[in-house]
Design a protein around this motif. Structure first.
Motif, mmCIF file in Angstrom:
data_model
loop_
_atom_site.group_PDB
_atom_site.id
_atom_site.type_symbol
_atom_site.label_atom_id
_atom_site.label_comp_id
_atom_site.label_asym_id
_atom_site.label_seq_id
_atom_site.Cartn_x
_atom_site.Cartn_y
_atom_site.Cartn_z
ATOM 1 N N PHE A 1 -14.515 14.176 -20.320
ATOM 2 C CA PHE A 1 -14.264 13.088 -19.523
ATOM 3 C C PHE A 1 -13.132 12.395 -20.138
ATOM 4 C CE2 PHE A 1 -18.636 14.044 -18.819
ATOM 5 C CZ PHE A 1 -19.018 13.658 -17.762
ATOM 6 N N TYR A 2 -12.231 12.148 -19.575
ATOM 7 C CA TYR A 2 -10.962 11.275 -19.994
ATOM 8 C C TYR A 2 -10.951 9.856 -19.679
ATOM 9 C CZ TYR A 2 -8.736 15.836 -20.685
ATOM 10 O OH TYR A 2 -8.374 17.053 -21.000
ATOM 11 N N ALA A 3 -10.452 9.189 -20.648
ATOM 12 C CA ALA A 3 -10.128 7.667 -20.581
ATOM 13 C C ALA A 3 -9.101 7.237 -19.896
ATOM 14 C CB ALA A 3 -10.215 6.967 -21.925
ATOM 15 N N ASP A 4 -8.472 7.855 -18.910
ATOM 16 C CA ASP A 4 -7.382 7.626 -18.176
ATOM 17 C C ASP A 4 -7.487 6.835 -16.957
ATOM 18 O OD1 ASP A 4 -8.304 9.619 -16.365
ATOM 19 O OD2 ASP A 4 -6.491 10.780 -16.946
ATOM 20 N N ALA A 5 -6.601 6.256 -16.189
ATOM 21 C CA ALA A 5 -6.999 5.534 -15.033
ATOM 22 C C ALA A 5 -7.393 6.249 -13.942
ATOM 23 C CB ALA A 5 -5.545 4.691 -14.636
ATOM 24 N N GLU A 6 -7.151 7.575 -14.020
ATOM 25 C CA GLU A 6 -7.518 8.281 -12.675
ATOM 26 C C GLU A 6 -9.017 8.935 -13.014
ATOM 27 O OE1 GLU A 6 -4.649 9.082 -14.615
ATOM 28 O OE2 GLU A 6 -3.384 7.842 -12.999
ATOM 29 N N HIS A 7 -9.548 8.765 -14.524
ATOM 30 C CA HIS A 7 -11.037 9.200 -14.641
ATOM 31 C C HIS A 7 -10.940 10.785 -14.319
ATOM 32 C CE1 HIS A 7 -13.168 5.074 -13.853
ATOM 33 N NE2 HIS A 7 -12.320 5.109 -14.686
ATOM 34 N N LYS A 8 -10.018 11.371 -15.007
ATOM 35 C CA LYS A 8 -9.824 13.009 -15.096
ATOM 36 C C LYS A 8 -11.082 13.462 -15.521
ATOM 37 C CE LYS A 8 -6.961 16.673 -16.565
ATOM 38 N NZ LYS A 8 -5.760 16.797 -17.142
ATOM 39 N N PHE A 9 -11.565 14.582 -14.991
ATOM 40 C CA PHE A 9 -12.781 15.401 -15.659
ATOM 41 C C PHE A 9 -12.373 16.919 -15.718
ATOM 42 C CE2 PHE A 9 -16.182 18.258 -14.757
ATOM 43 C CZ PHE A 9 -17.098 17.928 -15.788
ATOM 44 N N ALA B 1 -23.669 -0.992 -12.651
ATOM 45 C CA ALA B 1 -24.558 -1.760 -12.203
ATOM 46 C C ALA B 1 -25.647 -1.257 -12.032
ATOM 47 C CB ALA B 1 -23.997 -2.389 -10.742
ATOM 48 N N ASN B 2 -25.971 0.202 -11.473
ATOM 49 C CA ASN B 2 -26.965 0.899 -11.531
ATOM 50 C C ASN B 2 -27.051 2.118 -12.482
ATOM 51 O OD1 ASN B 2 -25.108 2.435 -10.156
ATOM 52 N ND2 ASN B 2 -26.241 2.565 -8.086
ATOM 53 N N ALA B 3 -26.101 2.189 -13.488
ATOM 54 C CA ALA B 3 -26.038 3.155 -14.545
ATOM 55 C C ALA B 3 -26.012 4.493 -13.635
ATOM 56 C CB ALA B 3 -27.237 3.145 -15.513
ATOM 57 N N THR B 4 -25.052 4.814 -12.826
ATOM 58 C CA THR B 4 -24.675 6.129 -12.127
ATOM 59 C C THR B 4 -23.641 6.542 -12.398
ATOM 60 O OG1 THR B 4 -26.035 5.058 -10.056
ATOM 61 C CG2 THR B 4 -24.541 7.089 -9.773
ATOM 62 N N LEU B 5 -23.557 7.891 -12.866
ATOM 63 C CA LEU B 5 -22.531 8.724 -13.281
ATOM 64 C C LEU B 5 -22.444 9.782 -12.310
ATOM 65 C CD1 LEU B 5 -20.176 9.362 -15.276
ATOM 66 C CD2 LEU B 5 -21.711 10.314 -16.696
ATOM 67 N N GLU B 6 -21.080 10.065 -11.617
ATOM 68 C CA GLU B 6 -20.987 11.269 -10.502
ATOM 69 C C GLU B 6 -19.915 12.042 -11.376
ATOM 70 O OE1 GLU B 6 -19.503 11.791 -6.271
ATOM 71 O OE2 GLU B 6 -20.769 10.185 -6.540
ATOM 72 N N PHE B 7 -20.281 13.353 -11.529
ATOM 73 C CA PHE B 7 -19.089 14.331 -12.036
ATOM 74 C C PHE B 7 -20.008 15.657 -11.608
ATOM 75 C CE2 PHE B 7 -22.534 13.798 -15.447
ATOM 76 C CZ PHE B 7 -22.618 15.123 -16.029
ATOM 77 N N TYR B 8 -18.915 16.567 -11.822
ATOM 78 C CA TYR B 8 -19.281 17.981 -11.539
ATOM 79 C C TYR B 8 -20.135 18.794 -12.798
ATOM 80 C CZ TYR B 8 -18.719 23.112 -11.414
ATOM 81 O OH TYR B 8 -18.965 24.533 -11.383
ATOM 82 N N ASP C 1 -11.502 17.830 -12.083
ATOM 83 C CA ASP C 1 -11.902 16.758 -10.917
ATOM 84 C C ASP C 1 -11.669 15.471 -11.287
ATOM 85 O OD1 ASP C 1 -13.079 15.933 -8.542
ATOM 86 O OD2 ASP C 1 -15.029 16.701 -9.027
ATOM 87 N N THR C 2 -12.684 14.619 -10.754
ATOM 88 C CA THR C 2 -12.671 13.074 -11.400
ATOM 89 C C THR C 2 -14.406 12.738 -11.253
ATOM 90 O OG1 THR C 2 -13.133 12.147 -9.181
ATOM 91 C CG2 THR C 2 -10.721 12.366 -10.131
ATOM 92 N N TRP C 3 -14.380 11.706 -12.616
ATOM 93 C CA TRP C 3 -15.803 10.956 -12.694
ATOM 94 C C TRP C 3 -15.757 9.696 -12.170
ATOM 95 C CZ3 TRP C 3 -16.208 7.042 -15.996
ATOM 96 C CH2 TRP C 3 -15.007 6.897 -16.931
ATOM 97 N N THR C 4 -16.931 9.256 -11.907
ATOM 98 C CA THR C 4 -17.201 8.029 -11.579
ATOM 99 C C THR C 4 -18.250 7.338 -12.252
ATOM 100 O OG1 THR C 4 -16.306 8.435 -9.256
ATOM 101 C CG2 THR C 4 -17.265 6.498 -9.266
ATOM 102 N N LEU C 5 -18.053 6.049 -12.490
ATOM 103 C CA LEU C 5 -19.286 5.263 -13.274
ATOM 104 C C LEU C 5 -19.473 4.043 -12.625
ATOM 105 C CD1 LEU C 5 -21.292 5.118 -15.694
ATOM 106 C CD2 LEU C 5 -19.299 4.199 -17.069
#
Length: 164
Positions: free
Chosen positions: A79-87, A114-121, A107-111
């Motif tokens: 997981f990258y800490a960049d603005a694009e949320h690179k994965f 509010a509901n502690a949801t993390l979306e990634f491959y 790909d990208t990741w999404t966090l």
């Protein structure tokens, strides 16, 4: 009178100068995303899984004893800490094929805090899913996927391997 002013004025000025220069430094706790990515990027390797069916957990199964092909179980999720949320998903020590590239998914990741949801491959499931974060520290990440149509879920635990 001058003596009185000196006795009162000089200590007050010195006290103001010395007292006004101190700054209280308070530590800033890391945010969820910073725990996940570090300051630049952080890689995670799956260490265990658990299947929960009708509220009954299978028990924690070490990923090396799960029966999944070892060329997949040692893969890394970065997981990258960049603005694009690179994965990136990359091969671990064991490649499935010598011709495979080191990084096989970008790909990208999404966090959503509010509901502690993390979306990634996730390599072991070969897909991108919305995961509920059950535990996230600087070294351990535990996520759970709840199936929408049955009373079952998968829970995976990762350990961080590298941080930059």
């Amino acid at each position: 009178m001058r003596q009185f002013i000196r006795l009162l004025f000089i200590p007050a000025v010195i006290g103001w100068l010395l007292g006004g220069c101190s700054e209280k430094i308070e530590p800033k706790p890391a945010t969820y995303s910073q725990l996940l990515t570090g300051t630049d990027k952080k890689s995670w390797r799956m260490v265990s899984l658990q299947v929960i069916d009708n509220g009954t957990p299978s028990g924690v199964i070490p990923i090396s004893q799960s029966g999944v092909n070892p060329c997949i179980t040692d893969d890394l999720c970065t997981f990258y800490a960049d603005a694009e949320h690179k994965f990136e998903a990359s091969e671990g020590a064991t490649k499935c094929s010598s011709a495979d590239p080191d990084v096989y998914v970008t790909d990208t990741w999404t966090l959503v805090n509010a509901n502690a949801t993390l979306e990634f491959y996730l390599p072991i499931l070969n897909g991108k899913y919305p995961w509920t974060i059950k535990n996230l520290t600087a070294t351990v990440l535990t996520i759970q996927y709840y199936f929408p149509d049955i009373d079952a879920s998968y829970q995976f635990t990762f350990n961080s391997t590298t941080t930059k």
